[in-house]
Design an enzyme around this catalytic site. Sequence first.
Site, PDB file in Angstrom:
ATOM      1  N   TYR A 177     -12.333  -1.621  13.245  1.00  0.00           N
ATOM      2  CA  TYR A 177     -13.407  -0.319  12.103  1.00  0.00           C
ATOM      3  C   TYR A 177     -14.313   0.057  12.874  1.00  0.00           C
ATOM      4  CZ  TYR A 177      -8.537  -0.597   9.652  1.00  0.00           C
ATOM      5  OH  TYR A 177      -7.476  -0.426   8.873  1.00  0.00           O
TER       6      TYR A 177
ATOM      7  N   HIS B 255      -2.189  -5.605 -13.143  1.00  0.00           N
ATOM      8  CA  HIS B 255      -1.643  -5.181 -14.407  1.00  0.00           C
ATOM      9  C   HIS B 255      -2.524  -6.124 -14.788  1.00  0.00           C
ATOM     10  CE1 HIS B 255       2.606  -4.600 -12.147  1.00  0.00           C
ATOM     11  NE2 HIS B 255       1.789  -3.337 -12.262  1.00  0.00           N
TER      12      HIS B 255
ATOM     13  N   GLU C 120      -5.017  -2.073  13.872  1.00  0.00           N
ATOM     14  CA  GLU C 120      -4.943  -0.003  12.980  1.00  0.00           C
ATOM     15  C   GLU C 120      -6.290  -1.011  13.392  1.00  0.00           C
ATOM     16  OE1 GLU C 120      -5.765  -2.521   8.927  1.00  0.00           O
ATOM     17  OE2 GLU C 120      -4.110  -3.510   9.236  1.00  0.00           O
TER      18      GLU C 120
ATOM     19  N   HIS D  81       0.881  -8.707   4.683  1.00  0.00           N
ATOM     20  CA  HIS D  81      -0.010  -8.241   4.823  1.00  0.00           C
ATOM     21  C   HIS D  81      -0.520  -8.238   3.130  1.00  0.00           C
ATOM     22  CE1 HIS D  81      -1.706  -4.346   6.782  1.00  0.00           C
ATOM     23  NE2 HIS D  81      -2.521  -4.760   5.276  1.00  0.00           N
TER      24      HIS D  81
ATOM     25  N   ASN E 163      -7.157  -5.754  14.909  1.00  0.00           N
ATOM     26  CA  ASN E 163      -8.045  -4.681  14.158  1.00  0.00           C
ATOM     27  C   ASN E 163      -8.955  -3.645  13.952  1.00  0.00           C
ATOM     28  OD1 ASN E 163      -5.535  -4.549  13.144  1.00  0.00           O
ATOM     29  ND2 ASN E 163      -5.613  -4.982  11.232  1.00  0.00           N
TER      30      ASN E 163
ATOM     31  N   GLU F 131      -4.442 -10.023   9.412  1.00  0.00           N
ATOM     32  CA  GLU F 131      -5.939  -9.997   8.864  1.00  0.00           C
ATOM     33  C   GLU F 131      -6.027 -11.711   8.118  1.00  0.00           C
ATOM     34  OE1 GLU F 131      -7.835  -6.578   7.648  1.00  0.00           O
ATOM     35  OE2 GLU F 131      -7.571  -5.956   9.150  1.00  0.00           O
TER      36      GLU F 131
ATOM     37  N   ASP G 248       2.125   0.630  -8.026  1.00  0.00           N
ATOM     38  CA  ASP G 248       3.520   0.056  -9.148  1.00  0.00           C
ATOM     39  C   ASP G 248       4.212   1.820  -7.959  1.00  0.00           C
ATOM     40  OD1 ASP G 248       2.524  -1.641 -10.380  1.00  0.00           O
ATOM     41  OD2 ASP G 248       2.947  -0.580 -11.467  1.00  0.00           O
TER      42      ASP G 248
ATOM     43  N   ARG H 120       4.365   0.711  12.776  1.00  0.00           N
ATOM     44  CA  ARG H 120       4.131  -0.943  12.224  1.00  0.00           C
ATOM     45  C   ARG H 120       3.936  -0.707  10.985  1.00  0.00           C
ATOM     46  NH1 ARG H 120      -1.676  -3.477  10.836  1.00  0.00           N
ATOM     47  NH2 ARG H 120      -1.151  -5.277  10.123  1.00  0.00           N
TER      48      ARG H 120
ATOM     49  N   GLN I 150       0.905  -1.443  -0.215  1.00  0.00           N
ATOM     50  CA  GLN I 150      -0.165   0.008   0.044  1.00  0.00           C
ATOM     51  C   GLN I 150       0.601   1.216   0.150  1.00  0.00           C
ATOM     52  OE1 GLN I 150      -2.684  -1.975   3.088  1.00  0.00           O
ATOM     53  NE2 GLN I 150      -4.270  -0.604   2.705  1.00  0.00           N
TER      54      GLN I 150
HETATM   55  C1  PNW Z   1      -7.844  -3.409   6.952  1.00  0.00           C
HETATM   56  N1  PNW Z   1     -14.029  -4.700   6.322  1.00  0.00           N
HETATM   57  O1  PNW Z   1      -8.052  -4.708   5.982  1.00  0.00           O
HETATM   58  C2  PNW Z   1      -6.807  -3.989   6.137  1.00  0.00           C
HETATM   59  O2  PNW Z   1      -5.929  -4.227   7.337  1.00  0.00           O
HETATM   60  C3  PNW Z   1      -5.601  -3.009   5.267  1.00  0.00           C
HETATM   61  O3  PNW Z   1      -4.496  -2.826   5.100  1.00  0.00           O
HETATM   62  C4  PNW Z   1      -6.511  -1.494   4.881  1.00  0.00           C
HETATM   63  O4  PNW Z   1      -6.152  -0.394   4.428  1.00  0.00           O
HETATM   64  C5  PNW Z   1      -7.654  -1.565   5.880  1.00  0.00           C
HETATM   65  O5  PNW Z   1      -8.250  -2.343   6.737  1.00  0.00           O
HETATM   66  C6  PNW Z   1      -8.771  -0.685   5.240  1.00  0.00           C
HETATM   67  O6  PNW Z   1      -9.785  -0.292   4.228  1.00  0.00           O
HETATM   68  C7  PNW Z   1      -9.796  -4.482   6.452  1.00  0.00           C
HETATM   69  O7  PNW Z   1     -14.903  -5.000   5.473  1.00  0.00           O
HETATM   70  C8  PNW Z   1     -10.873  -3.677   4.992  1.00  0.00           C
HETATM   71  O8  PNW Z   1     -14.324  -5.433   7.549  1.00  0.00           O
HETATM   72  C9  PNW Z   1     -11.518  -3.872   4.857  1.00  0.00           C
HETATM   73  C10 PNW Z   1     -12.639  -4.656   6.387  1.00  0.00           C
HETATM   74  C11 PNW Z   1     -12.244  -4.955   7.018  1.00  0.00           C
HETATM   75  C12 PNW Z   1     -10.609  -4.880   7.533  1.00  0.00           C
END
Ligand code: PNW
Length: 484
Positions: free
Chosen positions: A311, A38, A380, A121, A309, A166, A51, A76, A18
């Site tokens: 979100y 690609h 995360e 990753h 992680n 993950e 890239d 990290r 990333q």
């Molecule tokens: C993480 N969801 O992935 C990844 O570890 C990262 O590489 C990524 O950039 C970041 O979250 C943000 O998306 C996830 O939909 C992506 O639940 C999606 C989910 C969970 C984790």
Amino acid sequence: NRTFPEGFIFGCSTAAYQVEGAWNESGKGESIWDRATHSDPGWVRGADNGDVACDSYHKYKEDVSLIKSIGFDVYRFSISWTRLLPDGALGNVNKAGVDYYNNLITELLSKGIRPVVTLYHWDLPQALQDMGGWPNPVIVDYFVDYADLAFRLFGDRVKMWITLNEPLEYCGEGYGTGHNAPRVNLTGAADYLCGHTALLAHARAYRLYRDKYADEQKGRVGITLNSEWYEPKNATGEEDRLAAERAQQFELGWFAHPIFSETGDYPPAMKERVMVNSLAEGRSRSRLPTFTPEDVALVKGSADFFALNHYSSYLATPQPDDGGRRGVTSRDNDIGVLKTKDPKWPGSAVYWLKTVPWGFRKLLVWVRDQYGNPPLYVTENGFADRGEIHDTGRQEYLMGYLEELLNAIHADGCDVRGYMTWSLLDNFEWTDGYQVLFGMHAVNFTDPARPRTPKESATLFKQLTSTRRLPTTEEKEMCLRSGI
Ligand code: PNW
């Protein structure tokens, strides 16, 4: 109590594909993300790819100085397997790759920032995908060789290792729905095979470290698991409560139960449901692979800490037609849960990310109760927007989530030891390309120099690391106005 405990660690996270760019420079081999972007450029939004990304391969010193200026304790990052081993296998070690990670680690340590290193990753060597990738158990040996090399090369200076990032995502999306590289669409089958290999690969790497390196290097090894929080849609209904618990077990429990539970192995509810559905489909055995008693013992306890992680949250209710029992094979049907979002939850630049701070606290308490309150690091947590500098959505998100994290520590007794935010930089957000951005620094992706600009949330983090205390909303506003 808005103060973080003594010794609490703050940091930020990135991943090689990333941010690094330099996808084929100085001997780096091809990964599944190189191949997928690609071979079908239109697959990713905006026909974007990694890239060049943030060009961190060339700009790592600048990155480290940004981390330093925020005052983070740890950084990290992940190692690109194909930068170290272009074909994925020992026998061809890429000297330039070794130099790059040595330089990055040296630069971090010279500024007093400790490295937290993820070995995997999502950027599997294409050469190993050509053998079948993660669903093929042969990957275990290749991963252990790679881990061994990384421990040997960098373990004198790296004291915190994450084996895999993950597995739920890279197995579920890479080999189940086919949404991510290598785009294998075999849900309810290849995703489970991938998960099985992932657990064994992780556990073998963990045991190798304990046996061969721990005494001398004195580091710790864990695995990063991701989980959303599932809240019963109807708070009083028993059905919805069971659905939410089932989703939790099928996602976080899939990987956490074998490693962190007292009994080991997959969650009983998961084994049972996949078996029932498999038999209903006329199969003679479960699509979920079986661990031998030796495997169970190998995997159980194979982590020195719990890395999480998180979100966002979903509302859960049973899938009305319980599809799996009607013969359509999919992991979603095995779970049998309809996941929705409450329209009242504040949104972000992606549908799956709504700001639901209380879900974070509930998840931390769930982990405490399920797995005996393990020492936990959030590896995360972050918010997506379009890259604006005045990033109010991100600030609200962080204030809310950190407040609930503090509640989990102070009121619930959760053993949370650190927090790393996603992400240091706006970066390549997988199939969303550069349209969905999580950074505390903006990156101009049309400028070849990829200049970085701090967003307001960077100032907020600066205040956090210097005071070790979550500011009130008024204090936060004051700090943003004065620019610290
Ligand atoms: C993480 N969801 O992935 C990844 O570890 C990262 O590489 C990524 O950039 C970041 O979250 C943000 O998306 C996830 O939909 C992506 O639940 C999606 C989910 C969970 C984790």
